[in-house]
Design a protein around this motif. Structure first.
Motif, PDB file in Angstrom:
ATOM      1  N   HIS A  80     -54.124   3.189  79.251  1.00  0.00           N
ATOM      2  CA  HIS A  80     -53.497   4.444  78.833  1.00  0.00           C
ATOM      3  C   HIS A  80     -54.452   5.624  79.027  1.00  0.00           C
ATOM      4  CE1 HIS A  80     -50.214   6.477  76.818  1.00  0.00           C
ATOM      5  NE2 HIS A  80     -51.110   7.160  76.116  1.00  0.00           N
ATOM      6  N   VAL A  81     -53.879   6.786  79.248  1.00  0.00           N
ATOM      7  CA  VAL A  81     -54.684   7.989  79.429  1.00  0.00           C
ATOM      8  C   VAL A  81     -55.562   8.231  78.185  1.00  0.00           C
ATOM      9  CG1 VAL A  81     -52.876   9.560  78.566  1.00  0.00           C
ATOM     10  CG2 VAL A  81     -54.605  10.429  80.134  1.00  0.00           C
ATOM     11  N   ASP A  82     -56.778   8.647  78.434  1.00  0.00           N
ATOM     12  CA  ASP A  82     -57.748   8.959  77.368  1.00  0.00           C
ATOM     13  C   ASP A  82     -58.301   7.745  76.633  1.00  0.00           C
ATOM     14  OD1 ASP A  82     -57.979  11.608  77.754  1.00  0.00           O
ATOM     15  OD2 ASP A  82     -56.626  12.234  76.140  1.00  0.00           O
ATOM     16  N   HIS A  83     -57.972   6.560  77.095  1.00  0.00           N
ATOM     17  CA  HIS A  83     -58.518   5.381  76.422  1.00  0.00           C
ATOM     18  C   HIS A  83     -59.928   5.022  76.904  1.00  0.00           C
ATOM     19  CE1 HIS A  83     -54.806   3.515  74.261  1.00  0.00           C
ATOM     20  NE2 HIS A  83     -54.966   4.802  74.015  1.00  0.00           N
ATOM     21  N   GLY A  84     -60.406   5.733  77.940  1.00  0.00           N
ATOM     22  CA  GLY A  84     -61.812   5.583  78.329  1.00  0.00           C
ATOM     23  C   GLY A  84     -62.067   4.955  79.688  1.00  0.00           C
ATOM     24  N   LYS A  85     -61.083   4.988  80.581  1.00  0.00           N
ATOM     25  CA  LYS A  85     -61.260   4.385  81.915  1.00  0.00           C
ATOM     26  C   LYS A  85     -62.392   5.064  82.693  1.00  0.00           C
ATOM     27  CE  LYS A  85     -56.958   5.335  82.984  1.00  0.00           C
ATOM     28  NZ  LYS A  85     -56.428   5.788  81.689  1.00  0.00           N
ATOM     29  N   THR A  86     -62.344   6.390  82.737  1.00  0.00           N
ATOM     30  CA  THR A  86     -63.348   7.121  83.512  1.00  0.00           C
ATOM     31  C   THR A  86     -64.736   6.925  82.905  1.00  0.00           C
ATOM     32  OG1 THR A  86     -61.606   8.731  83.853  1.00  0.00           O
ATOM     33  CG2 THR A  86     -63.793   9.363  84.573  1.00  0.00           C
ATOM     34  N   THR A  87     -64.796   6.960  81.579  1.00  0.00           N
ATOM     35  CA  THR A  87     -66.085   6.777  80.898  1.00  0.00           C
ATOM     36  C   THR A  87     -66.653   5.396  81.222  1.00  0.00           C
ATOM     37  OG1 THR A  87     -65.179   8.143  79.140  1.00  0.00           O
ATOM     38  CG2 THR A  87     -67.232   6.985  78.653  1.00  0.00           C
ATOM     39  N   ASN A 180     -61.856  -0.700  73.653  1.00  0.00           N
ATOM     40  CA  ASN A 180     -62.855   0.379  73.749  1.00  0.00           C
ATOM     41  C   ASN A 180     -62.942   1.221  72.467  1.00  0.00           C
ATOM     42  OD1 ASN A 180     -64.789   1.915  75.094  1.00  0.00           O
ATOM     43  ND2 ASN A 180     -63.251   3.358  75.886  1.00  0.00           N
ATOM     44  N   LYS A 181     -63.966   2.035  72.456  1.00  0.00           N
ATOM     45  CA  LYS A 181     -64.204   3.020  71.377  1.00  0.00           C
ATOM     46  C   LYS A 181     -64.470   2.344  70.036  1.00  0.00           C
ATOM     47  CE  LYS A 181     -61.363   6.550  73.629  1.00  0.00           C
ATOM     48  NZ  LYS A 181     -60.601   7.779  73.497  1.00  0.00           N
ATOM     49  N   ASP A 183     -67.104   2.173  68.594  1.00  0.00           N
ATOM     50  CA  ASP A 183     -68.063   2.969  67.808  1.00  0.00           C
ATOM     51  C   ASP A 183     -67.356   3.908  66.841  1.00  0.00           C
ATOM     52  OD1 ASP A 183     -68.285   5.902  69.551  1.00  0.00           O
ATOM     53  OD2 ASP A 183     -67.346   4.164  70.497  1.00  0.00           O
ATOM     54  N   LYS A 184     -66.087   4.123  67.075  1.00  0.00           N
ATOM     55  CA  LYS A 184     -65.351   5.061  66.197  1.00  0.00           C
ATOM     56  C   LYS A 184     -65.060   4.408  64.854  1.00  0.00           C
ATOM     57  CE  LYS A 184     -62.762   8.422  68.823  1.00  0.00           C
ATOM     58  NZ  LYS A 184     -61.390   8.885  69.092  1.00  0.00           N
ATOM     59  N   SER A 216     -68.018  -0.228  73.676  1.00  0.00           N
ATOM     60  CA  SER A 216     -67.995   1.231  73.595  1.00  0.00           C
ATOM     61  C   SER A 216     -68.465   1.733  74.950  1.00  0.00           C
ATOM     62  CB  SER A 216     -68.911   1.755  72.494  1.00  0.00           C
ATOM     63  OG  SER A 216     -69.077   3.143  72.678  1.00  0.00           O
ATOM     64  N   ALA A 217     -67.525   2.259  75.714  1.00  0.00           N
ATOM     65  CA  ALA A 217     -67.863   2.753  77.056  1.00  0.00           C
ATOM     66  C   ALA A 217     -68.827   3.916  76.937  1.00  0.00           C
ATOM     67  CB  ALA A 217     -66.588   3.179  77.783  1.00  0.00           C
ATOM     68  N   LEU A 218     -68.650   4.697  75.867  1.00  0.00           N
ATOM     69  CA  LEU A 218     -69.467   5.893  75.678  1.00  0.00           C
ATOM     70  C   LEU A 218     -70.909   5.532  75.334  1.00  0.00           C
ATOM     71  CD1 LEU A 218     -68.942   9.001  75.669  1.00  0.00           C
ATOM     72  CD2 LEU A 218     -68.817   8.828  73.178  1.00  0.00           C
TER      73      LEU A 218
HETATM   74  P1  GDP Z   1     -59.345   8.053  80.657  1.00  0.00           P
HETATM   75  O1  GDP Z   1     -58.277   9.085  80.632  1.00  0.00           O
HETATM   76  O2  GDP Z   1     -58.814   6.715  80.321  1.00  0.00           O
HETATM   77  O3  GDP Z   1     -60.155   8.052  81.938  1.00  0.00           O
HETATM   78  O4  GDP Z   1     -60.342   8.413  79.471  1.00  0.00           O
HETATM   79  P2  GDP Z   1     -61.765   9.110  79.501  1.00  0.00           P
HETATM   80  O5  GDP Z   1     -62.792   8.187  80.037  1.00  0.00           O
HETATM   81  O6  GDP Z   1     -61.631  10.429  80.157  1.00  0.00           O
HETATM   82  O7  GDP Z   1     -62.036   9.270  77.967  1.00  0.00           O
HETATM   83  C1  GDP Z   1     -61.234  10.081  77.128  1.00  0.00           C
HETATM   84  C2  GDP Z   1     -62.040  10.554  75.962  1.00  0.00           C
HETATM   85  O8  GDP Z   1     -62.453   9.441  75.188  1.00  0.00           O
HETATM   86  C3  GDP Z   1     -63.313  11.283  76.388  1.00  0.00           C
HETATM   87  O9  GDP Z   1     -63.492  12.362  75.530  1.00  0.00           O
HETATM   88  C4  GDP Z   1     -64.392  10.234  76.198  1.00  0.00           C
HETATM   89  O10 GDP Z   1     -65.619  10.802  75.895  1.00  0.00           O
HETATM   90  C5  GDP Z   1     -63.857   9.441  75.028  1.00  0.00           C
HETATM   91  N1  GDP Z   1     -64.344   8.080  75.029  1.00  0.00           N
HETATM   92  C6  GDP Z   1     -64.301   7.198  76.048  1.00  0.00           C
HETATM   93  N2  GDP Z   1     -64.873   6.040  75.677  1.00  0.00           N
HETATM   94  C7  GDP Z   1     -65.288   6.184  74.422  1.00  0.00           C
HETATM   95  C8  GDP Z   1     -65.947   5.330  73.493  1.00  0.00           C
HETATM   96  O11 GDP Z   1     -66.292   4.181  73.762  1.00  0.00           O
HETATM   97  N3  GDP Z   1     -66.187   5.844  72.265  1.00  0.00           N
HETATM   98  C9  GDP Z   1     -65.831   7.095  71.915  1.00  0.00           C
HETATM   99  N4  GDP Z   1     -66.116   7.502  70.702  1.00  0.00           N
HETATM  100  N5  GDP Z   1     -65.217   7.922  72.756  1.00  0.00           N
HETATM  101  C10 GDP Z   1     -64.944   7.482  74.004  1.00  0.00           C
END
Ligand code: GDP
Length: 501
Positions: A80-87, A180-181, A183-184, A216-218
């Motif tokens: 899903h969008v914003d779930h952290g694929k790019t990160t 993912n995420k 750490d939140k 945690s991708a971040l």
């Molecule tokens: P995409 O749309 O799936 O590519 O998502 P992004 O990689 O652009 O990530 C969307 C948002 O989630 C960004 O603000 C990232 O910094 C944040 N994010 C991605 N991975 C993590 C994670 O593991 N932990 C936290 N806290 N935030 C994350």
């Protein structure tokens, strides 16, 4: 254009002449269009001399592998969008850069390789999301072995998560879940797993065989674990490819670099790509001049599952194009030429469908109009005012078709007026077209098609019409006295009547 001309002619005739002149000609016009289609080769398959020899390129069957050896897995990241694929892709890519002994600068070439445990390599396609996954697959270029499904532990399963699951299942590609995420503070791993289970993903924790890694991708947490999970999955799949023989691959992306020229990233799938190889992809080909890896370094060889940037394309291939090595430039050029013709042919066929549809609509509309007019007794009318007699149905009987061209409106009208009042019960007169001005190519084509005569009144013939007459002999008669024209026309009709009558 000719077809459009005729259609316009039909339209005009119907509107302006209220169907008077062409009312019975619809079938003939259909014929004309068909004839025109043939004459201009609108639907004819382009002639392909080498068709027999070429037999388009195909991939080899795994049973034909000469040198089968294990190859790295190719992974696509979805979710899903914003779930952290790019990160996640960034984190993975950075881990590979650190490893690179050259410490090269990361180049975005559409894919990159990572080493796990100093042993296995994994190739990641770095266009996240399912658009890329789908477009490649739709084009018959399956190039993903494993899907890593990223699900944010705070959101859980969302709409595009489900879409991704369905796509992977449909493509028969195994899934590894990256929760993912974590750490939140609000991350809920268990809830996410349960949600996945509800959507048909049998997670290992629940007795299934789908691996799920909490990351945690971040922060880079558990990235190694995720890579090991991928390695394990790849091992189970026993991925192998042929390291010898002609190269087969797929175009991942294409770019035009102002300094380096036309570049495309290829994922090698079979064989080993060397400098100087000749490749065909879609409708373009190349002799490989230079190859770069994902760190921007020049390389000499690229084996299966390696992404490589190739320089030397004549034209840029498109992402998803299947790429195959051929023995010579001549062969490459032949195949590309052949494919372009095929493409053109397909396009022509599509155009033809549109034209057919338009024709059908026209036809239908016209039939309705005709029916309406029949009901209103329209066929008893003449051009101006009522007509006493109905047209004799001479569809099968003799019929003289004429095209009338005159110098001015008045003369054409005058001729038409005379013709209106003229009745010949044995031969029908059909003015297929009339107008003001010199005799044009179209007039000639029309006359030819209807087997008719062009009557020109006080007017000349366009130069290109003269050319046209050479290839299509048509009688053009010139008069400058109306009654002489009419007399001639009558005698032409007389010639059409059966001798015995
Ligand atoms: P995409 O749309 O799936 O590519 O998502 P992004 O990689 O652009 O990530 C969307 C948002 O989630 C960004 O603000 C990232 O910094 C944040 N994010 C991605 N991975 C993590 C994670 O593991 N932990 C936290 N806290 N935030 C994350």
């Amino acid at each position: 254009n000719y077809i459009l001309d005729i259609m316009e002619f039909v339209d005009n005739s119907v509107d302006y002449r209220k169907g008077h002149h062409v009312i019975d000609n619809w079938k003939v016009i259909e014929e004309v269009i068909k004839k025109a289609g043939k004459r201009f080769k609108i639907i004819n398959k382009p002639e392909i001399k080498e068709e027999e020899e070429i037999k388009d390129l195909t991939r080899r069957d795994p049973s034909e592998y000469q040198d089968p050896r294990p190859r790295p897995a190719v992974v696509t990241i979805m979710g899903h969008v914003d779930h952290g694929k790019t990160t996640l892709l960034d984190t993975l890519r950075n881990s590979s850069v650190v490893e690179s002994e050259f410490g090269g600068i990361t180049q975005h070439i559409g894919a990159f390789s990572v080493t796990v445990n100093n042993r296995d390599r994994i190739t990641f396609l770095d266009t996240p999301g399912h658009a890329a996954f789908c477009s490649m697959r739709n084009r018959g270029a399956q190039c993903t072995d494993i899907v890593v499904l990223v699900v944010a532990a705070d959101d859980g399963v969302m709409e595009q998560t489900i879409e991704s699951i369905n796509m992977a299942k449909q493509a028969n590609v195994p899934i590894i879940v990256a929760i993912n995420k974590i750490d939140k503070p609000i991350a809920d791993i268990d809830r996410t797993k349960k949600m996945l289970l509800q959507h048909g993903l049998q997670i290992e924790d629940y007795g299934g065989d789908i691996q799920a890694v909490a990351i945690s991708a971040l922060k880079g947490t558990n990235i190694e674990m995720l890579m090991e999970a991928i390695s394990l999955q790849a091992e189970i799949m026993d991925l192998k490819s042929d390291y010898s023989g002609p190269v087969e691959g797929v175009v991942i992306e294409s770019t035009s670099d102002p300094y380096r020229g036309k570049l495309s990233t290829l994922l090698v799938q079979c064989g080993t790509l060397n400098k100087g190889a000749i490749l065909v992809a879609g409708t373009s080909w190349c002799r490989v001049r230079v190859m770069f890896n994902d760190n921007g370094e020049t390389i000499q060889k690229a084996s299966p599952s390696t992404p490589v940037q190739v320089l030397g394309w004549k034209e840029l291939p498109s992402a998803g194009d299947v790429t195959i090595q051929v023995p010579s430039e001549k062969k490459a050029a032949e195949i590309v030429d052949w494919r372009k013709k095929q493409e053109l042919y397909e396009k022509m066929k599509e155009d033809q469908v549109v034209i057919d549809k338009k024709m059908e609509e026209h036809n239908e509309q016209y039939r309705k109009q005709l029916e309406e007019k029949r009901k209103l007794g329209y066929f008893k009318l003449r051009r101006k005012g009522p007509r006493e007699k109905e047209y004799i149905d001479t569809d099968t009987g003799p019929k003289l078709c004429v095209v009338i061209k005159g110098d001015v409106d008045g003369s054409v009208e005058a001729i038409l007026d005379v013709l209106e009042t003229y009745e010949n019960p044995k031969c029908k007169l059909d003015v297929v077209h009339y107008g003001v001005g010199p005799v044009t190519k179209n007039d000639v084509i029309l006359a030819k098609t209807f087997n008719g005569i062009v009557y020109a009144f006080n007017t000349g013939i366009l130069p290109d019409t003269k050319e046209e007459i050479k290839s299509q002999p048509v009688v053009i008669k010139n008069f400058n006295v109306i009654y002489k024209l009419i007399d001639d026309l009558k005698s032409e009709m007389g010639k059409l009547l059966p001798m015995l009558d």
